[in-house]
Design an enzyme around this catalytic site. Sequence first.
Site, short mmCIF file in Angstrom:
data_model
loop_
_atom_site.label_atom_id
_atom_site.label_comp_id
_atom_site.label_asym_id
_atom_site.label_seq_id
_atom_site.Cartn_x
_atom_site.Cartn_y
_atom_site.Cartn_z
N TYR A 18 45.47 4.82 -36.29
CA TYR A 18 45.09 4.03 -36.52
C TYR A 18 44.94 4.30 -38.98
O TYR A 18 45.07 5.40 -39.04
CB TYR A 18 43.66 4.65 -36.81
CG TYR A 18 42.61 3.63 -37.75
CD1 TYR A 18 42.01 1.79 -37.43
CD2 TYR A 18 42.04 3.70 -39.19
CE1 TYR A 18 41.71 1.15 -38.01
CE2 TYR A 18 42.42 2.78 -40.05
CZ TYR A 18 41.44 1.51 -39.17
OH TYR A 18 40.80 0.45 -40.66
N ASN A 52 38.16 4.71 -42.90
CA ASN A 52 36.52 4.76 -43.83
C ASN A 52 35.13 4.92 -43.65
O ASN A 52 35.50 5.76 -41.82
CB ASN A 52 36.30 3.80 -44.44
CG ASN A 52 36.48 2.48 -43.88
OD1 ASN A 52 35.73 2.32 -42.59
ND2 ASN A 52 36.33 1.11 -44.28
N ASP A 83 51.02 17.05 -48.74
CA ASP A 83 50.40 15.34 -47.94
C ASP A 83 51.52 14.31 -47.44
O ASP A 83 51.35 13.28 -46.20
CB ASP A 83 49.48 14.58 -49.29
CG ASP A 83 47.94 14.65 -49.43
OD1 ASP A 83 47.16 15.53 -48.43
OD2 ASP A 83 47.92 14.99 -50.10
N GLN A 88 36.48 -2.09 -36.20
CA GLN A 88 35.53 -3.40 -34.73
C GLN A 88 37.56 -2.88 -34.23
O GLN A 88 37.88 -3.32 -32.97
CB GLN A 88 35.99 -4.83 -35.09
CG GLN A 88 37.98 -5.18 -35.96
CD GLN A 88 36.93 -5.08 -37.74
OE1 GLN A 88 35.70 -4.35 -37.83
NE2 GLN A 88 37.43 -5.36 -39.10
N GLN A 136 43.59 15.03 -55.08
CA GLN A 136 42.88 14.65 -54.13
C GLN A 136 41.61 14.05 -54.32
O GLN A 136 40.88 13.01 -53.19
CB GLN A 136 42.26 16.03 -53.44
CG GLN A 136 43.61 17.65 -52.91
CD GLN A 136 44.33 16.32 -52.05
OE1 GLN A 136 43.65 16.18 -51.43
NE2 GLN A 136 45.40 16.24 -52.38
N GLU A 166 27.20 34.80 -7.03
CA GLU A 166 27.07 33.52 -7.53
C GLU A 166 25.91 32.98 -7.26
O GLU A 166 25.73 31.68 -7.33
CB GLU A 166 27.68 32.79 -8.60
CG GLU A 166 28.71 33.51 -9.56
CD GLU A 166 29.53 32.88 -10.32
OE1 GLU A 166 30.24 31.68 -9.26
OE2 GLU A 166 29.65 32.98 -11.53
N HIS A 184 41.52 10.14 -53.72
CA HIS A 184 41.16 9.30 -52.45
C HIS A 184 40.48 8.85 -52.68
O HIS A 184 39.89 7.21 -51.44
CB HIS A 184 41.61 9.86 -51.78
CG HIS A 184 42.59 11.16 -50.65
ND1 HIS A 184 43.91 10.47 -49.83
CD2 HIS A 184 43.45 12.46 -50.85
CE1 HIS A 184 45.06 10.79 -50.12
NE2 HIS A 184 44.52 11.73 -50.57
N GLU A 186 38.92 20.74 -46.03
CA GLU A 186 39.86 20.42 -45.93
C GLU A 186 41.15 21.10 -46.02
O GLU A 186 42.01 21.35 -45.61
CB GLU A 186 39.53 18.96 -46.13
CG GLU A 186 41.18 18.41 -44.74
CD GLU A 186 40.82 16.59 -45.75
OE1 GLU A 186 41.84 16.20 -45.57
OE2 GLU A 186 40.38 16.26 -46.85
N HIS A 187 41.50 21.12 -47.92
CA HIS A 187 42.90 21.73 -48.80
C HIS A 187 42.47 22.85 -48.74
O HIS A 187 41.06 23.01 -49.69
CB HIS A 187 42.53 20.21 -48.99
CG HIS A 187 43.37 19.84 -49.09
ND1 HIS A 187 43.07 18.33 -48.38
CD2 HIS A 187 44.54 19.28 -48.42
CE1 HIS A 187 43.69 17.58 -48.17
NE2 HIS A 187 44.33 18.10 -47.94
#
Length: 417
Positions: free
Chosen positions: A125, A205, A350, A182, A249, A404, A252, A317-318
């Site tokens: 994606y 998003n 990046d 979708q 950053q 067991e 974004h 993340e960073h």
Amino acid sequence: MRIAALTSRMEQKILAARHRRDTAAEAVAARIVADVRRRGDAALFGWTRRLDGIRLTPRKLWVSGAERHAGARAISKELRKALQHAARNIRRVAEAQLPRPWSMAVEPGVRVGQRVSAIDTIGCYIPGGRFSLVSTLLMTVIPAQVAGVRRIVVACPRPNAALLAAAEMLGIEEIARIGGAQAIAALAYGTRSVPRVDKIFGPGNRFVTAAKRLVSGDCAIDLPAGPTELVIVATVGNPRYIAADLVAQAEHDPDAIAVLLTTSRKLAIAVRDAVAEQLERLPDSNPARRSLAEKGAILLAPDFSDAVRFANRFAPEHLALPGAHAELAHKLDAAGSVFLGPWSAQSIGDYASGTNHVLPTSGGARTRGGLSTCDFVRCTSVQRVSAAGLRSLAPVVAALADAEGLVAHRRAVEVRR
């Protein structure tokens, strides 16, 4: 960008804010996913027309070879060289990450090993809002190719010339003009026109992220990537460099989180002023303005140990260490990607250093790193046991099976003796 004291209350506020469920996005994504799963192409094309303003038919869904060739011819020589350079570095890193098959005799008559095989079909994606993120195409497609994935399907609602040129360079032929929840639903469940994939990769998003979570029970996903995060830990450093990374950053997404942790009020003030100066040079529409005003912060820690503790709890993340704090890299062990020294701008990671920019957010870095070639393969254990190996291990199996209460497990070994 505000300066505030790093208190326990402030910590809780920041940590709690990013873990709030986006119930509105989840509700919208659930409706779209269910519709595409039920009605297939009709729903996919309907939501694409409604949300993206793109009128699709089965023939218009896929980018043609002529369009890819035209995109490749349309880009500048400088951009073509940049794509090739970045791709070369990403491929080198991906090759180093690839798991290797192995085999060993754990004892006489018992040989075990690992078989490495690629996932058959994946979906990549690629966000296509203001710009198609060509770097995300490189970051998802190249590790897949190194892993040996047979079929790579790309989804991007508005592929621009740069993305088409990169796809042509990488030999990618299946690019669908779909996006949003979708597109995730179509890739996860398949429609008449879109093949069902085994795993979906790539950020998006809030609706894309919600859709990925919804389909993850039926189709594997890479990781639920939320808004970008950056934490910088520093007591010294160039304020302009630090400010530039915070702004970069933050642009974004309006929901991006960019934080400086420091014990130096002098540095805090200098960075705040540098951020304000750099924001003035950006267009009013740049998301960094809203992001830094609402989500950004310069936090003054009582001492460095408090800054380290918070950074590990945040698991960003960073994570950037621009000053002379190389030893902290071992103490700060929860981050998607770490940037050491004043010259290591996050933008380099990046785009071009070769490390992957698809990274865990919302604390996910506590348990995993960023996207790698490992995410595109299956590591399957293989064993071969001889009669002598069976005789050696049968008593072990019998004792453990009895413990067991699994009688049939014991008999499956005893019947072979």
